[in-house]
Design a protein around this motif. Structure first.
Motif, PDB file in Angstrom:
ATOM      1  N   HIS A  74       0.838  -1.207   0.000  1.00 28.02           N
ATOM      2  CA  HIS A  74       0.000   0.000   0.000  1.00 28.02           C
ATOM      3  C   HIS A  74       0.873   1.258   0.000  1.00 28.02           C
ATOM      4  N   ASP A  75       1.922   1.255   0.822  1.00 29.98           N
ATOM      5  CA  ASP A  75       2.822   2.417   0.884  1.00 29.98           C
ATOM      6  C   ASP A  75       3.540   2.640  -0.443  1.00 29.98           C
ATOM      7  N   LYS A 127       1.469   4.156  -3.359  1.00 31.45           N
ATOM      8  CA  LYS A 127       1.097   5.574  -3.253  1.00 31.45           C
ATOM      9  C   LYS A 127       1.927   6.409  -4.215  1.00 31.45           C
ATOM     10  N   GLU A 128       3.094   5.883  -4.611  1.00 29.82           N
ATOM     11  CA  GLU A 128       3.992   6.583  -5.541  1.00 29.82           C
ATOM     12  C   GLU A 128       3.454   6.572  -6.980  1.00 29.82           C
ATOM     13  N   GLU A 170       0.704   7.514  -9.273  1.00 28.23           N
ATOM     14  CA  GLU A 170      -0.436   8.433  -9.182  1.00 28.23           C
ATOM     15  C   GLU A 170      -1.721   7.883  -9.799  1.00 28.23           C
TER      16      GLU A 170
END
Length: 110
Positions: A72-73, A76-77, A79
């Motif tokens: 998930h982290d 996030k990169e 878009e």
């Protein structure tokens, strides 16, 4: 309704997702989940919904939550990704054969 992305754009986005997932490191082995061969499929649709179908090295692996959080982290990169679902699958079962040459060398496996 027309598709938001062309097939070529979807492939490009999937490649960005793949690159982002290379930053998700298995804490026990110190190698990313892509080179370990844990990711079986990446599904991306026009709404930005992304499903990661993956497995773990063993059933009941205690790292499932940690890896899911890292996925998930890392996504996030990207878009274009608006929603993420990590789907753990157990078939086909993971084997060392799914690892990249790089991962096998790094772990000293022939």
């Amino acid at each position: 309704m027309a598709d938001k992305y062309t097939e070529a754009q979807v492939e490009e986005i999937k490649n960005k997702i793949l690159e982002a997932l290379e930053n998700v490191i298995d804490p026990e082995l110190g190698i990313d989940i892509i080179n370990l061969g844990l990711v079986y499929e990446i599904v991306f649709d026009d709404s930005g919904f992304t499903e990661i179908k993956m497995t773990l090295t063993t059933m009941g692996c205690p790292l499932a939550d940690i890896l899911t959080d890292q996925i998930h982290d890392s996504l996030k990169e990207v878009e274009e990704v608006t929603e993420i679902k990590v789907n753990l699958v157990w078939y086909p079962a993971w084997t060392v054969d799914k690892m990249s040459r790089y991962a096998r060398i790094a772990l000293g496996i022939r």
